[in-house]
Enzyme design. Structure first.
Site, mmCIF file in Angstrom:
data_model
loop_
_atom_site.group_PDB
_atom_site.id
_atom_site.type_symbol
_atom_site.label_atom_id
_atom_site.label_comp_id
_atom_site.label_asym_id
_atom_site.label_seq_id
_atom_site.Cartn_x
_atom_site.Cartn_y
_atom_site.Cartn_z
ATOM 1 N N ARG A 167 0.845 -1.192 0.000
ATOM 2 C CA ARG A 167 0.000 0.000 0.000
ATOM 3 C C ARG A 167 0.885 1.248 0.000
ATOM 4 O O ARG A 167 1.549 1.536 0.994
ATOM 5 C CB ARG A 167 -0.928 0.016 1.225
ATOM 6 C CG ARG A 167 -1.779 1.285 1.299
ATOM 7 C CD ARG A 167 -2.968 1.151 2.234
ATOM 8 N NE ARG A 167 -2.610 1.086 3.645
ATOM 9 C CZ ARG A 167 -3.498 1.137 4.640
ATOM 10 N NH1 ARG A 167 -4.792 1.254 4.376
ATOM 11 N NH2 ARG A 167 -3.106 1.046 5.902
ATOM 12 N N ASP A 447 -3.562 2.354 13.925
ATOM 13 C CA ASP A 447 -2.785 3.102 12.946
ATOM 14 C C ASP A 447 -3.328 4.521 12.877
ATOM 15 O O ASP A 447 -4.135 4.938 13.715
ATOM 16 C CB ASP A 447 -2.755 2.397 11.586
ATOM 17 C CG ASP A 447 -4.108 2.398 10.876
ATOM 18 O OD1 ASP A 447 -5.056 3.057 11.337
ATOM 19 O OD2 ASP A 447 -4.211 1.741 9.822
#
Length: 532
Positions: A167, A447
């Site tokens: 990603r 996150d």
């Protein structure tokens, strides 16, 4: 040593850079990054400006609609391109940052795939971003290893490993350490470009290819941009069109109104959509933050069974399967709770029921944040999904309206909810400023999305002066009293000296500034980035 190419070109590094990573930032790689920048950065900046214009429409009290100009795409019977053999079965995916230990453990975890993350679970320090690329090269060459001298333990890859996806950073993030033609480079293009430049041939020789997760898309034109980037890079690297494959994260409220369009724009390259739940809630609050009487309750009360979340996940399944691609479910962020069997069992049961719901709804796979959760998720998908995927589950029974996608969730705002957002937001931001993007907090692996939703909720509640559950108005005076109290708790917990020797003071200042500002900052990571 600085590259010879840099000395005679329009590309250079910021003054803070003292390690040029010549094995990664080779002349040839930098020429490729420059080509990507010159061809695609102007349009990226234009797309970001379109987001600002769209926000002004939402600020007038409007909600998104299914685009009228693309009705024929939604109504058509087309399908996307092929799904490679090693992406047909993605029943359990593990995610995490690109440090060596995480990469090795994730690839060895027993999950079908591993999403190596250069975005939300990776604080984008220069070291993390570029050494992460080296770690990915070593992973693809099967040479990655680590010796932990403190634990007297060594880590190497098993003979069989998870399939690797990467990603890159979202379109809004720059790579401020690389300057091209006097402009900061795009984090998206740097992450993507370095990865495909160094790994494409190795992966093809290994019988796989560069596979990606694309984050935070807000419009089908952004998917079109990525498709053009893919096409250009494949031609540049002399590999067939359609070699690169992408799964798009549906983690913005606007994207869920354009699922068919996003798939259509990436038709030759797309293999799936994923339900990014925390970012999706963050986007939902952010986009409609200035709507009158629009208040979202404590984030713990907004789950995947909340009507607007349930609607979006089922719509993702329906549209994916109609177009011949996979629908991946959301994240289980739980991590093992040591020394408390009862609490650990309860956490694992929560994961199990969540994954049971996803597979029964028709998802083809799901996400976990820790290797210990792989077996739990795998058991549920194995039980209810004997086939490699569920493309045959069409969900024709689902009829999701525009109103379903934006239905305001019911619930309450509480003092505990305010406190939790302040506490977790500051703890995460402090760790991020120290270079840690994946942070274990209260038995969850968090996150950047958690910090984003935390500070956004406090901003929204404060600026709307919501009445909390006990009848008090959450105004500036009450916010300051709660905020100061939470800071005192942090100082007591960590000790005044430890606070001074950490990034807490900066994290506290940043969080508070973002909450009390009249102008909402789109991403916490934008003002924070200058400090890492």
């Amino acid at each position: 040593m600085e590259s010879t190419y840099l000395k005679q070109s329009k590309i250079n590094f910021s003054k803070e850079v003292n390690n040029y990573y010549p094995e990664i930032l080779t002349d040839e790689a930098l020429i490729f990054i420059t080509a990507l920048h010159e061809k695609f950065n102007p349009e990226r900046l234009s797309l970001l400006e379109s987001r600002v214009i769209q926000q002004k429409v939402f600020d007038e009290g409007k909600f998104p609609i299914f685009p009228t100009e693309t009705k024929s795409i939604r109504d058509g019977n087309w399908t996307a391109g092929n799904i490679p053999h090693d992406l047909q079965d993605r029943r359990v995916e593990i995610t995490g940052p690109v440090d060596k230990k995480m990469i090795i453990n994730a690839l060895n975890s027993g999950a079908k795939t591993f999403m190596a993350d250069l975005e939300d679970s990776n604080a984008p320090t220069w070291k993390n971003a570029i050494e992460g690329q080296q770690n990915l090269i070593d992973a693809n060459k099967k040479t990655i290893s680590l010796v932990d001298t403190k634990r007297n333990k060594s880590y190497t890859l098993n003979p069989e490993t998870a399939v690797l996806l990467v990603r890159p950073r979202g379109l809004h993030l720059d790579e401020r350490h690389i300057i091209i033609n006097n402009e900061k480079a795009s984090g998206s293009l740097v992450d993507f470009g370095l990865y495909v430049f160094h790994n494409t041939q190795t992966m093809l020789q290994n019988g796989t290819a560069p596979y990606f997760y694309l984050p935070k898309l807000e419009h089908y034109l952004e998917a079109r941009w990525w498709n053009k980037v893919f096409e250009f890079a494949q031609e540049y690297l002399e590999v067939p069109n359609g070699t690169f494959k992408a799964t798009v994260l549906v983690e913005t409220i606007t994207a869920s109104f354009q699922l068919d369009e996003i798939i259509f724009e990436l038709k030759d390259h797309i293999v799936g959509l994923n339900c990014g739940r925390w970012d999706y809630i963050f986007s939902y609050i952010k986009k409609f933050r200035n709507h009158p009487n629009f208040v979202v309750p404590n984030r713990d009360q907004v789950t995947m069974t909340t009507p607007f979340m349930d609607a979006y996940s089922k719509l993702v399944i329906q549209r994916c399967h109609k177009r011949g691609i996979l629908a991946i479910g959301g994240m289980a962020a739980q991590i093992p709770i040591k020394n408390d069997e009862k609490a650990n069992a309860a956490a694992l049961e929560k994961v199990r029921t969540d994954k049971e719901r996803e597979v029964k709804n028709g998802h083809d796979g799901t996400w976990v944040a820790h290797p210990a959760l792989v077996a739990v998720a795998m058991a549920e998908f194995n039980k209810y999904m004997p086939t490699a995927n569920q493309l045959h589950v069409t969900r024709d029974d689902v009829n999701i309206t525009e109103q379903d996608l934006v239905e305001i969730p019911k619930g309450t705002v509480t003092e505990d909810g305010i406190r939790k957002n302040i506490n977790v937001g500051i703890l995460y931001t402090e760790a991020w400023l120290r270079g840690h993007g994946a942070v274990a907090l209260y038995n969850l692996m968090e996150d950047a999305a958690t910090a984003e939703i935390s500070r956004t909720q406090v901003w929204q509640w404060l600026h709307n002066e919501v009445v909390i559950e006990d009848g008090r108005t959450f105004d500036r005076k009450l916010y300051e009293a709660i905020f100061d109290d939470e800071i005192e708790k942090l100082i007591t917990e960590f000790g005044e000296e430890n606070i001074k020797n950490s990034k807490f003071e900066l994290a506290i200042e940043l969080f508070n500034k973002l909450v009390i500002s009249e102008v909402f900052e789109e991403f916490l990571t934008l003002p924070a980035y200058q400090y890492i």
